[in-house]
Design an enzyme around this catalytic site. Structure first.
Site, PDB file in Angstrom:
ATOM      1  N   ARG A   1       0.802  -0.996  -0.072  1.00 23.67           N
ATOM      2  CA  ARG A   1      -0.058  -0.016   0.054  1.00 23.67           C
ATOM      3  C   ARG A   1       0.838   1.226   0.071  1.00 23.67           C
ATOM      4  O   ARG A   1       1.777   1.297   0.963  1.00 23.67           O
ATOM      5  CB  ARG A   1      -0.991  -0.113   1.241  1.00 23.67           C
TER       6      ARG A   1
ATOM      7  N   ASN B   1      -3.473  -6.185  -6.816  1.00 25.31           N
ATOM      8  CA  ASN B   1      -3.135  -7.678  -6.115  1.00 25.31           C
ATOM      9  C   ASN B   1      -3.854  -8.719  -6.988  1.00 25.31           C
ATOM     10  O   ASN B   1      -3.174  -9.884  -7.033  1.00 25.31           O
ATOM     11  CB  ASN B   1      -3.350  -7.564  -4.655  1.00 25.31           C
TER      12      ASN B   1
ATOM     13  N   GLN C   1      -0.333 -15.157 -11.198  1.00 25.34           N
ATOM     14  CA  GLN C   1       0.532 -16.202 -10.615  1.00 25.34           C
ATOM     15  C   GLN C   1      -0.227 -17.507 -10.511  1.00 25.34           C
ATOM     16  O   GLN C   1       0.382 -18.819 -10.672  1.00 25.34           O
ATOM     17  CB  GLN C   1       1.072 -15.827  -9.336  1.00 25.34           C
TER      18      GLN C   1
ATOM     19  N   ASP D   1      -0.781 -14.790  13.471  1.00 26.97           N
ATOM     20  CA  ASP D   1      -1.569 -14.265  14.281  1.00 26.97           C
ATOM     21  C   ASP D   1      -1.784 -15.345  15.708  1.00 26.97           C
ATOM     22  O   ASP D   1      -2.125 -15.102  16.549  1.00 26.97           O
ATOM     23  CB  ASP D   1      -2.935 -13.862  13.579  1.00 26.97           C
TER      24      ASP D   1
ATOM     25  N   HIS E   1      -7.181 -12.213   7.855  1.00 29.08           N
ATOM     26  CA  HIS E   1      -5.806 -11.912   8.481  1.00 29.08           C
ATOM     27  C   HIS E   1      -6.066  -9.963   8.210  1.00 29.08           C
ATOM     28  O   HIS E   1      -5.263  -9.610   7.468  1.00 29.08           O
ATOM     29  CB  HIS E   1      -4.565 -12.632   7.510  1.00 29.08           C
TER      30      HIS E   1
HETATM   31  N1  LIG Z   1      -0.029 -13.043   6.262  1.00 27.02           N
HETATM   32  C1  LIG Z   1       0.665 -12.405   7.123  1.00 27.02           C
HETATM   33  O1  LIG Z   1       0.578 -12.881   8.519  1.00 27.02           O
HETATM   34  C2  LIG Z   1       1.739 -11.461   6.974  1.00 27.02           C
HETATM   35  C3  LIG Z   1       2.607 -11.063   7.816  1.00 27.02           C
HETATM   36  C4  LIG Z   1       3.593 -10.518   7.669  1.00 27.02           C
HETATM   37  C5  LIG Z   1       3.773  -9.380   6.430  1.00 27.02           C
HETATM   38  N2  LIG Z   1       2.411  -9.979   5.181  1.00 27.02           N
HETATM   39  C6  LIG Z   1       2.788  -9.625   4.053  1.00 27.02           C
HETATM   40  O2  LIG Z   1       3.676 -10.225   3.155  1.00 27.02           O
HETATM   41  C7  LIG Z   1       4.165  -9.251   2.171  1.00 27.02           C
HETATM   42  C8  LIG Z   1       5.561  -9.241   2.164  1.00 27.02           C
HETATM   43  O3  LIG Z   1       6.109  -8.474   3.124  1.00 27.02           O
HETATM   44  P1  LIG Z   1       7.671  -8.000   3.230  1.00 27.02           P
HETATM   45  O4  LIG Z   1       7.827  -7.297   4.569  1.00 27.02           O
HETATM   46  O5  LIG Z   1       8.494  -9.108   2.833  1.00 27.02           O
HETATM   47  O6  LIG Z   1       7.663  -6.843   2.126  1.00 27.02           O
HETATM   48  P2  LIG Z   1       8.810  -6.165   1.323  1.00 27.02           P
HETATM   49  O7  LIG Z   1       8.367  -4.987   0.624  1.00 27.02           O
HETATM   50  O8  LIG Z   1      10.047  -6.160   1.940  1.00 27.02           O
HETATM   51  O9  LIG Z   1       8.984  -7.381   0.026  1.00 27.02           O
HETATM   52  C9  LIG Z   1       8.006  -7.741  -0.995  1.00 27.02           C
HETATM   53  C10 LIG Z   1       8.788  -7.987  -2.081  1.00 27.02           C
HETATM   54  O10 LIG Z   1       7.872  -8.330  -2.948  1.00 27.02           O
HETATM   55  C11 LIG Z   1       8.359  -8.080  -4.484  1.00 27.02           C
HETATM   56  N3  LIG Z   1       7.177  -8.178  -5.187  1.00 27.02           N
HETATM   57  C12 LIG Z   1       6.163  -7.311  -5.580  1.00 27.02           C
HETATM   58  N4  LIG Z   1       5.329  -7.657  -6.289  1.00 27.02           N
HETATM   59  C13 LIG Z   1       5.890  -8.842  -6.841  1.00 27.02           C
HETATM   60  C14 LIG Z   1       5.379  -9.646  -7.824  1.00 27.02           C
HETATM   61  N5  LIG Z   1       4.347  -9.464  -8.527  1.00 27.02           N
HETATM   62  N6  LIG Z   1       5.810 -10.851  -7.865  1.00 27.02           N
HETATM   63  C15 LIG Z   1       6.970 -11.114  -7.069  1.00 27.02           C
HETATM   64  N7  LIG Z   1       7.593 -10.360  -6.405  1.00 27.02           N
HETATM   65  C16 LIG Z   1       6.741  -9.169  -6.250  1.00 27.02           C
HETATM   66  C17 LIG Z   1       8.719  -6.659  -3.946  1.00 27.02           C
HETATM   67  O11 LIG Z   1       9.614  -6.080  -5.310  1.00 27.02           O
HETATM   68  C18 LIG Z   1       9.582  -6.894  -2.745  1.00 27.02           C
HETATM   69  O12 LIG Z   1      10.940  -7.489  -2.927  1.00 27.02           O
HETATM   70  C19 LIG Z   1       3.464  -7.904   2.432  1.00 27.02           C
HETATM   71  O13 LIG Z   1       2.245  -7.851   1.591  1.00 27.02           O
HETATM   72  C20 LIG Z   1       2.878  -8.022   3.643  1.00 27.02           C
HETATM   73  O14 LIG Z   1       1.818  -7.066   4.062  1.00 27.02           O
HETATM   74  C21 LIG Z   1       1.611 -11.045   5.636  1.00 27.02           C
END
Ligand SMILES: NC(=O)c1ccc[n+]([C@@H]2O[C@H](COP(=O)([O-])OP(=O)(O)OC[C@H]3O[C@@H](n4cnc5c(N)ncnc54)[C@H](O)[C@@H]3O)[C@@H](O)[C@H]2O)c1
Length: 333
Positions: A91, A104, A111, A158, A186
């Site tokens: 975001r 997304n 994918q 969580d 989530h």
């Molecule tokens: N479900 C959960 O419990 C949970 C917990 C923490 C974070 N998250 C989510 O996980 C995601 C990643 O978090 P992060 O801290 O590693 O973020 P980050 O920004 O450090 O890394 C994300 C990576 O994804 C890459 N990316 C973007 N679009 C892409 C695509 N189409 N194909 C391949 N790679 C792509 C970006 O270039 C970046 O390198 C975020 O969406 C975050 O909100 C989910």
């Protein structure tokens, strides 16, 4: 043995930076299981990804047979046993919720189609990138040749947060607490439920309500703390949860691979079809599950009180709305 082929997307990001090391050293698939790690990120991140590859090589890990960095879906999704989809559109300032969802849907539709086309039909797909539940649903819908049950989204972080809050309150270890549940999305509407959770206090297993003896905390601050933990970490660290997210992904995938321990259940986002808890069908909703032979089953027959019912319905409503918006975008994505 044959190596397990594992894809991590968002591989140049901060969750992947913790996750890849844990997987590569055997925390998930076992200490004897060779691995091929496939790393997907977007084209502008390829130089960063090269650095991650160098570091993985420099770890000199015995299980890691090959590391394949790529920005191409046809390379990334080929012959996969496991796909861990971490990358998603973050975001940005000024971005509306709908715009984020639209971006997304596009990623997870593409994918999902790549999974359908290139991966093994037995592939296990775990979606982490937010909005994780809806992204997972879109990926599944875009991969009709892969069973819906092979798709799950991460609510284990969580779940672990809930477990740990209870343990901290009682001065026991997280291992002494079991069978907490995360219901639903989530997001901050998730419902962390400890009505069926047990804690081991001095060798005796008791219910969490009985052990804590503070219903107002359990129904109030405990729930809020778990629901808002992600935001609290961002506020403090100026970055979102990464170490704990990577640990949760390892827990989630390890349980899919090896099964859940006897007498224990875990939370994960799965397709709601056929559930006995009154959650609408065709939602990707977090439930308590047990896993055996790489197959999950709902934990059935838990009594649901009015307090829980209301909270489970609220998060289902949010997910239904999110799904409807996402499905609208699906045809144009
Ligand atoms: N479900 C959960 O419990 C949970 C917990 C923490 C974070 N998250 C989510 O996980 C995601 C990643 O978090 P992060 O801290 O590693 O973020 P980050 O920004 O450090 O890394 C994300 C990576 O994804 C890459 N990316 C973007 N679009 C892409 C695509 N189409 N194909 C391949 N790679 C792509 C970006 O270039 C970046 O390198 C975020 O969406 C975050 O909100 C989910």
């Amino acid at each position: 043995g044959e190596p397990v082929r594992v894809l991590v997307t968002g591989a140049a990001g901060q969750i992947a930076y913790s996750l890849l090391y844990s997987i590569a050293k055997g925390d998930v698939f076992g200490k004897d299981q060779p691995l091929v790690l496939v790393l997907l990120d977007i084209t502008p991140m390829m130089t960063v990804l090269e650095g991650v590859v160098m570091e993985l090589q420099d770890c000199a890990l015995p299980l890691l047979r090959e590391v394949i960095p790529t920005d191409k879906e046809e390379v990334a999704f080929k012959d996969l046993d496991v796909a861990i989809l971490v990358g998603s559109m973050p975001r940005r300032e000024g971005m509306e919720r709908k715009d984020l969802l639209k971006a997304n849907v596009k990623i997870f539709k593409s994918q999902g189609a790549a999974l359908d086309k290139y991966a093994k039909k037995t592939v296990k797909v775990v979606v982490v990138g937010n909005p994780a539940n809806t992204n997972c649903l879109i990926a599944s819908k875009s991969a009709p040749s892969i069973p819906k049950e092979n798709f799950s989204c991460l609510t284990r972080l969580d779940h672990n947060r809930a477990k740990s809050q209870i343990a901290l309150k009682l001065g026991v270890t997280a291992n002494d607490v079991k069978n907490v549940i995360i219901w639903g999305n989530h997001s901050s509407t998730q419902y962390p439920d400890v009505n069926h959770a047990k804690v081991n206090v001095k060798g005796k297993e008791v219910g969490v309500y009985e052990a804590i003896k503070d219903d107002s905390w359990l129904k109030g601050d405990f729930i809020l703390t778990v629901q808002q933990r992600g935001a609290a970490v961002i506020k403090a660290r100026k970055l979102s949860s990464a170490m704990s997210a990577a640990k949760a992904i390892c827990d989630h995938v390890r349980d899919i691979w090896f099964g859940t321990p006897a007498g224990e259940f875990v939370s994960m986002g799965v397709i709601s079809d056929g559930n006995s808890y009154g959650v609408p069908e065709d939602l990707l909703y977090s439930f308590p599950v047990v896993i055996k032979d790489k197959t999950w089953k709902f934990v059935e027959g838990l009594p649901i009180n009015d307090f829980s019912r209301e909270k489970m319905d609220l998060t289902a409503k949010e997910l239904t709305e999110e799904k409807e918006t996402a499905v609208e975008f699906l045809s144009s994505a």
